[in-house]
Scaffold this motif. Structure first.
Motif, short mmCIF file in Angstrom:
data_model
loop_
_atom_site.label_atom_id
_atom_site.label_comp_id
_atom_site.label_asym_id
_atom_site.label_seq_id
_atom_site.Cartn_x
_atom_site.Cartn_y
_atom_site.Cartn_z
N GLY A 105 0.83 -1.20 0.00
CA GLY A 105 0.00 0.00 0.00
C GLY A 105 0.86 1.24 0.00
N LYS A 106 0.28 2.39 0.31
CA LYS A 106 1.00 3.66 0.25
C LYS A 106 2.19 3.69 1.21
N ARG A 107 1.99 3.11 2.39
CA ARG A 107 3.08 3.14 3.38
C ARG A 107 4.30 2.38 2.88
N LEU A 108 4.10 1.13 2.43
CA LEU A 108 5.22 0.34 1.93
C LEU A 108 5.81 0.95 0.67
N GLU A 109 4.97 1.49 -0.18
CA GLU A 109 5.46 2.14 -1.39
C GLU A 109 6.36 3.32 -1.05
N SER A 110 5.96 4.10 -0.05
CA SER A 110 6.76 5.25 0.38
C SER A 110 8.09 4.81 0.98
N LEU A 111 8.05 3.79 1.84
CA LEU A 111 9.28 3.30 2.45
C LEU A 111 10.22 2.71 1.41
N HIS A 112 9.67 1.97 0.46
CA HIS A 112 10.48 1.39 -0.61
C HIS A 112 11.16 2.50 -1.42
N GLY A 113 10.41 3.54 -1.79
CA GLY A 113 10.97 4.64 -2.56
C GLY A 113 12.05 5.39 -1.79
N ALA A 114 11.84 5.58 -0.49
CA ALA A 114 12.84 6.28 0.33
C ALA A 114 14.12 5.47 0.44
N PHE A 115 13.96 4.16 0.59
CA PHE A 115 15.15 3.29 0.69
C PHE A 115 15.94 3.32 -0.62
N LEU A 116 15.25 3.22 -1.75
CA LEU A 116 15.93 3.24 -3.04
C LEU A 116 16.64 4.58 -3.25
N ALA A 117 15.98 5.69 -2.92
CA ALA A 117 16.61 7.00 -3.09
C ALA A 117 17.86 7.13 -2.23
N SER A 118 17.80 6.62 -1.01
CA SER A 118 18.97 6.68 -0.13
C SER A 118 20.10 5.81 -0.67
N TYR A 119 19.74 4.65 -1.17
CA TYR A 119 20.74 3.72 -1.71
C TYR A 119 21.44 4.35 -2.93
N GLU A 120 20.66 5.00 -3.79
CA GLU A 120 21.25 5.65 -4.97
C GLU A 120 22.21 6.77 -4.56
N ARG A 121 21.86 7.52 -3.54
CA ARG A 121 22.75 8.59 -3.08
C ARG A 121 24.03 8.03 -2.47
N ALA A 122 23.92 6.89 -1.80
CA ALA A 122 25.08 6.33 -1.10
C ALA A 122 25.99 5.53 -2.01
N ASN A 123 25.45 4.99 -3.11
CA ASN A 123 26.23 4.08 -3.95
C ASN A 123 25.89 4.34 -5.42
N ALA A 124 26.87 4.80 -6.17
CA ALA A 124 26.64 5.14 -7.58
C ALA A 124 26.33 3.93 -8.44
N ASP A 125 26.59 2.72 -7.95
CA ASP A 125 26.30 1.51 -8.72
C ASP A 125 24.81 1.15 -8.71
N VAL A 126 24.04 1.76 -7.83
CA VAL A 126 22.62 1.45 -7.72
C VAL A 126 21.82 2.47 -8.52
N GLN A 127 20.80 1.99 -9.24
CA GLN A 127 19.97 2.87 -10.05
C GLN A 127 18.50 2.43 -9.95
N GLY A 128 17.59 3.32 -10.28
CA GLY A 128 16.18 3.02 -10.13
C GLY A 128 15.39 3.03 -11.42
N LYS A 129 16.05 3.31 -12.55
CA LYS A 129 15.32 3.40 -13.81
C LYS A 129 14.98 2.02 -14.38
N VAL A 130 15.87 1.06 -14.20
CA VAL A 130 15.65 -0.28 -14.75
C VAL A 130 15.39 -1.24 -13.61
N SER A 131 14.26 -1.94 -13.69
CA SER A 131 13.88 -2.92 -12.68
C SER A 131 12.83 -3.82 -13.30
N TYR A 132 12.25 -4.69 -12.48
CA TYR A 132 11.15 -5.52 -12.94
C TYR A 132 9.86 -4.69 -13.04
N GLU A 133 8.96 -5.13 -13.87
CA GLU A 133 7.65 -4.49 -13.93
C GLU A 133 6.94 -4.73 -12.60
N PRO A 134 6.30 -3.69 -12.01
CA PRO A 134 5.61 -3.86 -10.71
C PRO A 134 4.50 -4.91 -10.82
#
Length: 463
Positions: A434-463
């Motif tokens: 739901g919205k809560r998990l979606e928000s937490l997932h997005g925040a985690f991904l954004a933090s990971y991208e900032r911390a590690n240049a090898d991580v990206q969010g444009k390419v992934s599996y279809e939701p």
């Protein structure tokens, strides 16, 4: 984590040049000379590769002080195939080591009209039948190829080449087109190491001429003669393996590290312990598991890096790791599927079950025998019971421990056969998403991208 995470040292090979007909012409000259001498020479015992129709006198040459001798005639050079795989062949294939997977099919000597000297056909062994998915997965391979320089065929090739000091072999993976993710072989480059062991991760590189066409994956490798005249070996793999010995070495380092404890979730079907490492004293519990799919060996390399950072196993201690240990109690499972890993499987455990599908009961296919149905008719009410100690003890034991400790955050580390990117895949398919998990997932991904240049969010599996 995917294969794009890692940078591997390049593998370069120099192939001696030769004209298209030099090998066949040299072979013809040697064999004609051999036949001319046969009448005046006491017949030699036939080479056990194939039956020889004429006697042969030995021929020899010296390369780097080593004498190579052959008594092979034309009739024994045609084909070495799967019907005679153990008759002193020029190349032998073995997967009898931890995580090995590769079955010898056939071996053929090639005349001078081809670039290679020998062609070897291998196939991937499938996983056991997967009950819920109703199929046998395969994709991962890892095998050793050894050149026997004293075999009759090697002697002929080396004699025909004058100062030739190597044998070029073309490897053909016959059933690549039938693999679980055959499209992943498009643009793929096989991993190779000539190290004495396949478990030195820094020794692996990529072949430069891998080609996927007609449902077959092929590549070449130049086996150079050893200076002492010994056999020349190379290991080939879909991904570099992470062995049980490497796993135990990592766990041992963790056990000796300050602030860590090592326990077992329980035994696997083959009797291996499912190790997990507890790190940190924080109020929230984070479970991180790796390698549900054993062929995704890069997942355990990820576990090694994670534990190195959290525990400072390489002697480095940093503020980020210290803060993480204050916020969380991490329970890290470096390899939840050690049986499948050691057996060289792609997706399953020793019982043939895909652990990623064993976390809860699910609707059973109509042809599935492992059902729980009051009417016992395999109808619409039939369910597939999971996890169970008989089929999926790995998940069964893990869930019991998670129930005991609780779980505030969970990360399941995989590798992907096709996408050369590091990415996160969420739990959008779950009923609790739901919205809560979606928000937490997005925040985690954004933090990971900032911390590690090898991580990206444009390419992934279809939701």
């Amino acid at each position: 984590s995917s294969r794009g995470k890692y940078t591997w040292k390049p593998f370069l090979a120099t192939v001696p040049a030769k004209s298209a007909s030099s090998l066949s012409a040299s072979l013809r000259d040697i064999l004609e000379q051999n036949d001319d001498k046969a009448a005046a020479t006491t017949p030699s015992p036939p080479i056990p590769v194939v039956a020889s129709s004429s006697a042969a006198a030995p021929l020899s040459t010296t390369i780097d002080g080593r004498t190579i001798t052959t008594t092979t005639t034309a009739s024994s050079l045609s084909t070495l195939d799967s019907e005679n795989p153990y008759t002193d062949p020029i190349i032998t294939i073995s997967d009898s080591y931890d995580s090995g997977n590769g079955e010898f099919v056939s071996l053929h000597l090639v005349d001078g009209h081809e670039e290679e000297d020998v062609r070897v056909h291998v196939k991937i062994k499938p996983d056991p039948f997967t009950t819920l998915e109703n199929k046998r997965h395969f994709q991962y391979f890892s095998f050793r190829s050894t050149l026997n320089p004293n075999s009759p065929a090697a002697s002929i090739i080396l004699l025909s080449g004058g100062e030739k000091k190597s044998v070029k072999v073309k490897y053909v993976l016959e059933n690549a087109g039938e693999a679980s993710y055959a499209d992943a072989f498009e643009g793929y480059s096989t991993f190779v190491t000539t190290n004495v062991t396949p478990f030195d991760s820094d020794s692996w590189g990529r072949v430069e001429d891998a080609k996927y066409e007609g449902g077959r994956l092929s590549w070449t490798h130049v086996h150079a003669l050893e200076e002492d005249g010994g056999a020349s070996s190379a290991y080939f793999a879909y991904f570099p393996p992470y062995s049980q010995d490497m796993h135990l070495g990592l766990v041992a380092k963790c056990a000796e590290a300050k602030g860590a404890t090592v326990e077992s979730l329980g035994p696997t079907i083959d009797g291996r312990e499912i190790d997990f490492v507890t790190v940190g004293t924080g109020p929230r519990t984070c479970w991180i598991i790796h390698r549900q799919h054993p062929g995704e060996s890069m997942a355990e390399f990820y576990a090694e890096g994670l534990l190195n950072r959290l525990l400072g196993l390489d002697g480095t201690w940093d503020a980020v790791a210290e803060k993480a240990r204050e916020l969380y109690t991490f329970r890290i499972v470096p390899n939840i599927n050690p049986d499948g890993s050691s057996r060289g499987y792609l997706r399953t455990n020793a019982a043939g079950q895909n652990l990623n599908r064993e976390w809860c009961p699910s609707p059973a296919p109509s042809t599935n025998n492992n059902i729980d149905d009051d009417d016992d008719d395999g109808g619409d009410n039939a369910t597939y019971d999971a996890p169970t100690l008989e089929r999926s003890p790995e998940v069964y034991h893990l869930l019991r421990h998670m129930d005991r400790t609780g779980c505030d955050a969970f990360l399941d580390v995989h590798g992907d056969e096709e996408l050369p990117f590091n990415f996160l895949a969420g739990s959008q398919g779950m009923s609790v998403w739901g919205k809560r998990l979606e928000s937490l997932h997005g925040a985690f991904l954004a933090s990971y991208e900032r911390a590690n240049a090898d991580v990206q969010g444009k390419v992934s599996y279809e939701p």
